[in-house]
Write a protein that holds these residues in place. Structure first.
Motif, PDB file in Angstrom:
ATOM      1  N   THR A 195       0.842  -1.196   0.000  1.00 36.22           N
ATOM      2  CA  THR A 195       0.000   0.000   0.000  1.00 36.22           C
ATOM      3  C   THR A 195       0.875   1.243   0.000  1.00 36.22           C
ATOM      4  O   THR A 195       2.043   1.204   0.404  1.00 36.22           O
ATOM      5  N   TYR A 229      -7.726  -0.376  -0.853  1.00 36.27           N
ATOM      6  CA  TYR A 229      -8.212  -1.335   0.151  1.00 36.27           C
ATOM      7  C   TYR A 229      -7.075  -2.186   0.681  1.00 36.27           C
ATOM      8  O   TYR A 229      -6.009  -2.285   0.072  1.00 36.27           O
ATOM      9  N   TRP A 230      -7.319  -2.785   1.822  1.00 40.16           N
ATOM     10  CA  TRP A 230      -6.461  -3.865   2.318  1.00 40.16           C
ATOM     11  C   TRP A 230      -7.330  -4.813   3.126  1.00 40.16           C
ATOM     12  O   TRP A 230      -8.380  -4.429   3.647  1.00 40.16           O
ATOM     13  N   PHE A 242      -7.502 -13.144   6.580  1.00 40.96           N
ATOM     14  CA  PHE A 242      -8.755 -13.206   5.814  1.00 40.96           C
ATOM     15  C   PHE A 242      -8.516 -13.275   4.308  1.00 40.96           C
ATOM     16  O   PHE A 242      -9.465 -13.240   3.532  1.00 40.96           O
ATOM     17  N   GLY A 279     -12.267 -13.956  -0.926  1.00 38.83           N
ATOM     18  CA  GLY A 279     -13.106 -13.126  -1.802  1.00 38.83           C
ATOM     19  C   GLY A 279     -13.614 -11.856  -1.154  1.00 38.83           C
ATOM     20  O   GLY A 279     -14.468 -11.167  -1.719  1.00 38.83           O
ATOM     21  N   SER A 295     -12.841  -8.509  -3.137  1.00 39.36           N
ATOM     22  CA  SER A 295     -13.659  -8.411  -4.351  1.00 39.36           C
ATOM     23  C   SER A 295     -15.107  -8.083  -3.993  1.00 39.36           C
ATOM     24  O   SER A 295     -15.742  -7.249  -4.644  1.00 39.36           O
ATOM     25  N   CYS A 332      -2.337  -0.344  -8.739  1.00 37.88           N
ATOM     26  CA  CYS A 332      -1.567  -1.169  -7.801  1.00 37.88           C
ATOM     27  C   CYS A 332      -0.127  -1.257  -8.288  1.00 37.88           C
ATOM     28  O   CYS A 332       0.149  -1.007  -9.472  1.00 37.88           O
ATOM     29  N   ARG A 358      -5.807  -8.714  -9.707  1.00 33.74           N
ATOM     30  CA  ARG A 358      -6.902  -9.677  -9.908  1.00 33.74           C
ATOM     31  C   ARG A 358      -8.196  -9.152  -9.272  1.00 33.74           C
ATOM     32  O   ARG A 358      -9.277  -9.264  -9.860  1.00 33.74           O
ATOM     33  N   VAL A 359      -8.091  -8.621  -8.074  1.00 28.32           N
ATOM     34  CA  VAL A 359      -9.280  -8.056  -7.406  1.00 28.32           C
ATOM     35  C   VAL A 359      -9.903  -6.982  -8.292  1.00 28.32           C
ATOM     36  O   VAL A 359     -11.120  -6.966  -8.527  1.00 28.32           O
TER      37      VAL A 359
HETATM   38  C1  LIG Z   1      -4.859  -7.568  -2.326  1.00 24.16           C
HETATM   39  C2  LIG Z   1      -5.780  -8.023  -1.198  1.00 24.16           C
HETATM   40  C3  LIG Z   1      -6.635  -6.829  -0.773  1.00 24.16           C
HETATM   41  C4  LIG Z   1      -6.674  -9.151  -1.695  1.00 24.16           C
HETATM   42  O1  LIG Z   1      -7.626  -9.456  -0.695  1.00 24.16           O
HETATM   43  P1  LIG Z   1      -8.487 -10.814  -0.758  1.00 24.16           P
HETATM   44  O2  LIG Z   1      -9.672 -10.624   0.110  1.00 24.16           O
HETATM   45  O3  LIG Z   1      -7.590 -11.970  -0.490  1.00 24.16           O
HETATM   46  O4  LIG Z   1      -8.918 -10.803  -2.304  1.00 24.16           O
HETATM   47  P2  LIG Z   1      -9.967 -11.790  -3.018  1.00 24.16           P
HETATM   48  O5  LIG Z   1     -10.015 -13.081  -2.269  1.00 24.16           O
HETATM   49  O6  LIG Z   1     -11.227 -11.037  -3.230  1.00 24.16           O
HETATM   50  O7  LIG Z   1      -9.292 -11.994  -4.459  1.00 24.16           O
HETATM   51  C5  LIG Z   1      -7.911 -12.250  -4.591  1.00 24.16           C
HETATM   52  C6  LIG Z   1      -7.682 -12.810  -5.994  1.00 24.16           C
HETATM   53  O8  LIG Z   1      -6.281 -12.728  -6.260  1.00 24.16           O
HETATM   54  C7  LIG Z   1      -5.787 -14.019  -6.534  1.00 24.16           C
HETATM   55  N1  LIG Z   1      -4.416 -14.041  -6.055  1.00 24.16           N
HETATM   56  C8  LIG Z   1      -3.989 -14.034  -4.788  1.00 24.16           C
HETATM   57  N2  LIG Z   1      -2.637 -14.046  -4.761  1.00 24.16           N
HETATM   58  C9  LIG Z   1      -2.227 -14.038  -6.046  1.00 24.16           C
HETATM   59  C10 LIG Z   1      -0.959 -14.056  -6.684  1.00 24.16           C
HETATM   60  N3  LIG Z   1       0.163 -14.049  -5.965  1.00 24.16           N
HETATM   61  N4  LIG Z   1      -0.919 -14.065  -8.030  1.00 24.16           N
HETATM   62  C11 LIG Z   1      -2.058 -14.059  -8.770  1.00 24.16           C
HETATM   63  N5  LIG Z   1      -3.293 -14.042  -8.228  1.00 24.16           N
HETATM   64  C12 LIG Z   1      -3.371 -14.036  -6.877  1.00 24.16           C
HETATM   65  C13 LIG Z   1      -6.704 -14.949  -5.812  1.00 24.16           C
HETATM   66  O9  LIG Z   1      -6.624 -16.260  -6.329  1.00 24.16           O
HETATM   67  C14 LIG Z   1      -8.054 -14.283  -6.096  1.00 24.16           C
HETATM   68  O10 LIG Z   1      -8.489 -14.479  -7.414  1.00 24.16           O
HETATM   69  P3  LIG Z   1      -9.575 -15.640  -7.789  1.00 24.16           P
HETATM   70  O11 LIG Z   1     -10.811 -15.343  -6.999  1.00 24.16           O
HETATM   71  O12 LIG Z   1      -9.750 -15.485  -9.251  1.00 24.16           O
HETATM   72  O13 LIG Z   1      -8.953 -16.933  -7.388  1.00 24.16           O
HETATM   73  C15 LIG Z   1      -4.987  -8.524   0.039  1.00 24.16           C
HETATM   74  O14 LIG Z   1      -4.081  -9.509  -0.388  1.00 24.16           O
HETATM   75  C16 LIG Z   1      -4.206  -7.409   0.724  1.00 24.16           C
HETATM   76  O15 LIG Z   1      -4.743  -6.718   1.578  1.00 24.16           O
HETATM   77  N6  LIG Z   1      -2.927  -7.266   0.368  1.00 24.16           N
HETATM   78  C17 LIG Z   1      -2.072  -6.232   0.975  1.00 24.16           C
HETATM   79  C18 LIG Z   1      -2.589  -4.821   0.751  1.00 24.16           C
HETATM   80  C19 LIG Z   1      -2.880  -4.529  -0.708  1.00 24.16           C
HETATM   81  O16 LIG Z   1      -2.243  -5.056  -1.603  1.00 24.16           O
HETATM   82  N7  LIG Z   1      -3.849  -3.641  -0.950  1.00 24.16           N
HETATM   83  C20 LIG Z   1      -4.161  -3.216  -2.296  1.00 24.16           C
HETATM   84  C21 LIG Z   1      -3.261  -2.119  -2.708  1.00 24.16           C
HETATM   85  S1  LIG Z   1      -3.487  -1.699  -4.441  1.00 24.16           S
END
Ligand SMILES: CC(C)(COP(=O)(O)OP(=O)(O)OC[C@H]1O[C@@H](n2cnc3c(N)ncnc32)[C@H](O)[C@@H]1OP(=O)(O)O)[C@@H](O)C(=O)NCCC(=O)NCCS
Length: 180
Positions: A38, A98-99, A104, A108, A111, A134, A143-144
């Motif tokens: 972030t 978001y984060w 968790f 999903g 998303s 991002c 992906r999200v």
């Molecule tokens: C990014 C983040 C918000 C995702 O949260 P989440 O609740 O796990 O997201 P979701 O479960 O809704 O979806 C994640 C998707 O990414 C995919 N994914 C996860 N890690 C991945 C990776 N390393 N490479 C490719 N895809 C990946 C998942 O498979 C999923 O896709 P799918 O439903 O098609 O399988 C979370 O990892 C996070 O908080 N990360 C740190 C902070 C951050 O990055 N914030 C966004 C800043 S732009």
């Protein structure tokens, strides 16, 4: 302006943050895996940082600058993360960020929360475009953004500075016509 609403989805309630969320926010946002990806979360991140951040929300919402939602589980109310939207009224657009707490991830939640906030922005706030970006190494966030309907629009080189490092970013957006 009215008080910030809560948005309900199938598994989540997105609600305004409360001061008693501060310890959970600090625990989750203080995780390096969250802070690294972030732009605005410093590391380390302590409870006082969360208290000061939450204290800004009411005025930011009242002035139309932004809305910050706590992502909570509908069953039980546990705080799982955060999703925010910044409004740019001059361009009738908004930017989301978001984060989700590491415990968790992969359920999903980002998303599901993202879809609800994008819908709210188009339907209730009259925006004509929602955008986000991002870091190029954040495949999960890319992906999200695609899952919630934002289209990948390009690569912005050196778009932001994280600390002293210039970061390339992937740019995403959805315009009203596509959304409808
Ligand atoms: C990014 C983040 C918000 C995702 O949260 P989440 O609740 O796990 O997201 P979701 O479960 O809704 O979806 C994640 C998707 O990414 C995919 N994914 C996860 N890690 C991945 C990776 N390393 N490479 C490719 N895809 C990946 C998942 O498979 C999923 O896709 P799918 O439903 O098609 O399988 C979370 O990892 C996070 O908080 N990360 C740190 C902070 C951050 O990055 N914030 C966004 C800043 S732009």
């Amino acid at each position: 302006m009215n008080a910030q609403p809560s948005l309900a989805t199938e598994r989540l309630v997105l609600r305004p943050f409360r001061m008693d969320d501060a310890a959970s926010v600090a625990a989750m946002a203080g995780d390096e895996a969250v802070a690294d990806m972030t732009l605005l979360i410093p590391h380390p991140y302590v409870v006082q940082d969360a208290v000061e951040w939450i204290a800004t929300h009411a005025e930011s919402f009242a002035t139309g600058k932004s809305a910050q939602f706590a992502i909570t589980e509908r069953a039980g109310g546990t705080l799982a993360g955060s999703i925010g939207i910044d409004f740019v009224p001059r361009h009738a657009k908004a930017e989301i960020g978001y984060w989700v707490g590491r415990a968790f991830w992969g359920r999903g939640f980002a998303s599901e929360a993202g879809r609800a906030v994008v819908r709210w922005a188009f339907e209730e706030r009259g925006v004509e475009r929602v955008e986000s970006f991002c870091f190029t190494n954040n495949a999960a966030s890319a992906r999200v953004l695609e899952k919630i309907g934002l289209r990948r629009e390009g690569l912005a080189r050196g778009y932001v500075k994280k600390g002293t490092t210039r970061m390339d970013c992937l740019m995403f957006g959805v315009v009203r016509d596509e959304f409808e």
